[in-house]
Write a protein that holds these residues in place. Sequence first.
Motif, PDB file in Angstrom:
ATOM      1  N   GLN A   1       0.936  -1.258  -0.035  1.00 38.08           N
ATOM      2  CA  GLN A   1       0.168   0.106  -0.073  1.00 38.08           C
ATOM      3  C   GLN A   1       0.924   1.520   0.132  1.00 38.08           C
ATOM      4  N   ALA A   2       1.985   1.082   0.782  1.00 36.04           N
ATOM      5  CA  ALA A   2       2.901   2.392   0.764  1.00 36.04           C
ATOM      6  C   ALA A   2       3.417   2.574  -0.623  1.00 36.04           C
ATOM      7  N   ARG A   3       3.804   1.674  -1.190  1.00 38.89           N
ATOM      8  CA  ARG A   3       4.339   1.884  -2.806  1.00 38.89           C
ATOM      9  C   ARG A   3       3.329   2.050  -3.773  1.00 38.89           C
ATOM     10  N   ASN A   4       2.313   1.847  -3.348  1.00 42.18           N
ATOM     11  CA  ASN A   4       0.932   2.426  -4.296  1.00 42.18           C
ATOM     12  C   ASN A   4       0.848   4.133  -4.183  1.00 42.18           C
ATOM     13  N   LYS A   5       1.169   4.597  -2.880  1.00 40.60           N
ATOM     14  CA  LYS A   5       0.622   6.015  -2.477  1.00 40.60           C
ATOM     15  C   LYS A   5       2.049   6.645  -3.177  1.00 40.60           C
ATOM     16  N   LYS A   6       3.179   5.977  -3.262  1.00 38.52           N
ATOM     17  CA  LYS A   6       4.202   6.540  -3.943  1.00 38.52           C
ATOM     18  C   LYS A   6       4.261   6.648  -5.612  1.00 38.52           C
ATOM     19  N   ASN A   7       3.484   5.625  -6.078  1.00 42.25           N
ATOM     20  CA  ASN A   7       3.551   5.432  -7.246  1.00 42.25           C
ATOM     21  C   ASN A   7       1.972   5.810  -7.955  1.00 42.25           C
ATOM     22  N   ILE A   8       1.705   7.101  -8.215  1.00 42.49           N
ATOM     23  CA  ILE A   8       0.238   7.452  -8.364  1.00 42.49           C
ATOM     24  C   ILE A   8      -0.331   6.765  -9.496  1.00 42.49           C
ATOM     25  N   VAL A   9       0.590   6.375 -10.569  1.00 38.63           N
ATOM     26  CA  VAL A   9       0.073   5.674 -11.818  1.00 38.63           C
ATOM     27  C   VAL A   9      -0.488   4.375 -11.364  1.00 38.63           C
ATOM     28  N   LEU A  10       0.469   3.686 -10.764  1.00 42.99           N
ATOM     29  CA  LEU A  10      -0.014   2.246 -10.164  1.00 42.99           C
ATOM     30  C   LEU A  10      -1.185   2.292  -9.316  1.00 42.99           C
ATOM     31  N   HIS A  11      -0.978   3.092  -8.348  1.00 45.61           N
ATOM     32  CA  HIS A  11      -2.422   3.264  -7.432  1.00 45.61           C
ATOM     33  C   HIS A  11      -3.856   3.563  -8.123  1.00 45.61           C
ATOM     34  N   VAL A  12      -3.281   4.530  -9.041  1.00 44.24           N
ATOM     35  CA  VAL A  12      -5.017   4.589  -9.953  1.00 44.24           C
ATOM     36  C   VAL A  12      -5.235   3.555 -10.809  1.00 44.24           C
ATOM     37  N   VAL A  13      -4.157   2.826 -11.325  1.00 47.87           N
ATOM     38  CA  VAL A  13      -4.572   1.461 -12.111  1.00 47.87           C
ATOM     39  C   VAL A  13      -5.059   0.495 -11.335  1.00 47.87           C
ATOM     40  N   ASN A  14      -4.723   0.491  -9.969  1.00 48.38           N
ATOM     41  CA  ASN A  14      -5.129  -0.557  -8.835  1.00 48.38           C
ATOM     42  C   ASN A  14      -6.642  -0.338  -8.534  1.00 48.38           C
ATOM     43  N   GLN A  15      -6.738   0.993  -8.384  1.00 48.84           N
ATOM     44  CA  GLN A  15      -8.298   1.254  -7.908  1.00 48.84           C
ATOM     45  C   GLN A  15      -9.131   1.200  -9.066  1.00 48.84           C
ATOM     46  N   MET A  16      -8.852   1.187 -10.215  1.00 51.92           N
ATOM     47  CA  MET A  16      -9.759   1.059 -11.438  1.00 51.92           C
ATOM     48  C   MET A  16      -9.985  -0.450 -11.724  1.00 51.92           C
ATOM     49  N   LEU A  17      -8.801  -1.390 -11.128  1.00 52.57           N
ATOM     50  CA  LEU A  17      -9.245  -2.868 -11.338  1.00 52.57           C
ATOM     51  C   LEU A  17     -10.264  -3.145 -10.109  1.00 52.57           C
ATOM     52  N   ARG A  18      -9.975  -2.570  -8.960  1.00 50.49           N
ATOM     53  CA  ARG A  18     -10.936  -2.975  -7.810  1.00 50.49           C
ATOM     54  C   ARG A  18     -12.157  -2.478  -8.250  1.00 50.49           C
ATOM     55  N   VAL A  19     -12.469  -1.330  -8.903  1.00 52.86           N
ATOM     56  CA  VAL A  19     -13.743  -0.981  -9.270  1.00 52.86           C
ATOM     57  C   VAL A  19     -14.363  -1.827 -10.150  1.00 52.86           C
ATOM     58  N   TYR A  20     -13.662  -2.242 -11.153  1.00 55.83           N
ATOM     59  CA  TYR A  20     -14.029  -3.247 -12.275  1.00 55.83           C
ATOM     60  C   TYR A  20     -14.445  -4.689 -11.677  1.00 55.83           C
ATOM     61  N   LYS A  21     -13.814  -5.144 -10.705  1.00 57.47           N
ATOM     62  CA  LYS A  21     -14.016  -6.374 -10.157  1.00 57.47           C
ATOM     63  C   LYS A  21     -15.384  -6.049  -9.264  1.00 57.47           C
ATOM     64  N   LYS A  22     -15.462  -4.954  -8.527  1.00 58.59           N
ATOM     65  CA  LYS A  22     -16.801  -4.935  -7.880  1.00 58.59           C
ATOM     66  C   LYS A  22     -18.117  -4.892  -8.893  1.00 58.59           C
ATOM     67  N   LEU A  23     -17.816  -4.104  -9.995  1.00 63.43           N
ATOM     68  CA  LEU A  23     -18.905  -4.174 -10.839  1.00 63.43           C
ATOM     69  C   LEU A  23     -19.243  -5.361 -11.474  1.00 63.43           C
ATOM     70  N   VAL A  24     -18.208  -6.081 -11.829  1.00 60.77           N
ATOM     71  CA  VAL A  24     -18.504  -7.670 -12.324  1.00 60.77           C
ATOM     72  C   VAL A  24     -19.282  -8.443 -11.244  1.00 60.77           C
ATOM     73  N   TYR A  25     -18.824  -8.315  -9.865  1.00 62.04           N
ATOM     74  CA  TYR A  25     -19.488  -9.052  -9.107  1.00 62.04           C
ATOM     75  C   TYR A  25     -21.024  -8.663  -8.758  1.00 62.04           C
ATOM     76  N   LYS A  26     -21.147  -7.423  -8.924  1.00 62.60           N
ATOM     77  CA  LYS A  26     -22.624  -7.111  -8.901  1.00 62.60           C
ATOM     78  C   LYS A  26     -23.459  -7.422 -10.074  1.00 62.60           C
ATOM     79  N   ILE A  27     -22.788  -7.337 -11.265  1.00 61.46           N
ATOM     80  CA  ILE A  27     -23.518  -7.936 -12.486  1.00 61.46           C
ATOM     81  C   ILE A  27     -23.586  -9.326 -12.369  1.00 61.46           C
ATOM     82  N   LYS A  28     -22.833 -10.181 -11.913  1.00 57.11           N
ATOM     83  CA  LYS A  28     -22.941 -11.634 -11.842  1.00 57.11           C
ATOM     84  C   LYS A  28     -23.985 -11.896 -10.761  1.00 57.11           C
ATOM     85  N   CYS A  29     -24.357 -11.093  -9.782  1.00 55.68           N
ATOM     86  CA  CYS A  29     -25.208 -11.484  -8.669  1.00 55.68           C
ATOM     87  C   CYS A  29     -26.632 -10.931  -9.009  1.00 55.68           C
ATOM     88  N   CYS A  30     -26.713 -10.285  -9.950  1.00 56.97           N
ATOM     89  CA  CYS A  30     -28.045 -10.029 -10.558  1.00 56.97           C
ATOM     90  C   CYS A  30     -29.181 -11.151 -10.705  1.00 56.97           C
TER      91      CYS A  30
END
Length: 476
Positions: free
Chosen positions: A235-264
């Motif tokens: 987590q500390a490295r993510n804060k230092k590397n803003i690009v990697l942090h943004v990519v990680n956040q986008m992947l987390r959002v995408y995964k949550k979205l897939v979870y919700k769609i699957k559970c419809c």
Amino acid sequence: MSQTFSKIIPVTSSIPTSCVDYVHPWTDSCLQAICGLYLYCMFDSLRVYGTVYMLTLLMKGRIPTKDDIKKTLYGIVQSTAFLSGTGFGYSLFLCSLRRLLGHFNILTVSAMPAFLASVFSILIERPSRRTLLALYVSNVATETVWNMAKSRNWVHNIRYGDVAIYSVSMALLLTYFKGGYHKNSDSMFRVLRFVVGPYEEKDYSTRSSQAGGFYRQHVQNNPNDGSRNRSGSWQARNKKNIVLHVVNQMLRVYKKLVYKIKCCDRHIACPHPFSCLYYTLAGAGKMFSIGLGIQISLKLVLNIKRIFQSPRNLKSILFKREMLNLASFLGAYSGLFRASLCILRRIRGKDSPSHALPAGLLAGLAFTRYPDTTVALYVMWKAAQITYNLGIDKGVFPKVPGFTEFLYCFSTAILFHAAILEPTNLRPSYWKFLHSISGGRIACMSRIPLDVWGLDTSESLKKVLAQTKTVPVVYF
């Protein structure tokens, strides 16, 4: 009106033309012309089928065994004998019928010699390949007959006619697929299984909702499973590397979205796991990606010379609107078909093979994104073949011995007739094939004696030569 009637030629109408004047003006000897065509056909057929069979062997993805090599070599020799035999028989029967009858008529200038040559040559080819060959030449012959009728103003092109043919034919095939008639293991059903997925097969083994229920329970028990970091240092490295942090956040959002769609919501009659929305989007996304990958690969391979000459051409090659046509067609077709089936199951409260008919018709509208007459006609003939075979199995249609062979011979006769008398109505790719396999002889046959029938044969030949960039030269 006179021009239209000039194209309706009586079978008895004949021309007293010799073989030298029409068939082989480059030589006075019939024997030399026949042997020359046969030898060139043999070497060119060997080149064509050698490439095809070797690629097929390599595509198996494993080291070939001795039996594989023997079968490949035997297949090359057999198919070469088949194709070269067609050229040999065509030239032989042209000259033989002229000597027997003393003249040429509308049938003996091309159609009848091609039919007789095909009768003998198709028997050389393996029975397993005869159906494939018959479907191919019937496809091209159907288009040729339509063009011939259109040139006589008997018919006119129908807007979206190819879309209608494709939609009806595919709807019929998908009905067979969903009804369990695909157990005959036709290759077409393997393609359908890949495009629309295996869940629509009859009595699919995972019809229960256990998979969806287990997944839903797993997500509820682990709501942050997709967003948990492995360690504090990560987590500390993510804060230092803003690009990697943004990519990680986008992947987390995408995964949550897939979870919700699957559970419809998923209807109890639906055979697929997870929700109907996920089922539809997953199929559309998968086929869209595959279509885009195919289109990009083809563009790169076909334009590799331009790319090496100047890498700047890559942008003009790839960034075009038509690059998305195939992808949008495949994605929309799979998505529309799956969505239609889910809606029909919800309306009727049950699953049924008959649902594939309206769903297939609706999904066929996606063909407007990538219309292709060749594909539409191939699907039409494939549907006709499978319908006929199913009818035979159920005792509805009688089994006609030799029907496949007759269809091949009859279609070939139509194509050779058009290549000689009205080549502008022939598919350009097939003209190039005939020109290549005959060593240019198909273009060197004199059309001047045939102009008497009022089909503008000589002018038609000039147009085709210019259109296909072929030349009337005999290659020995």
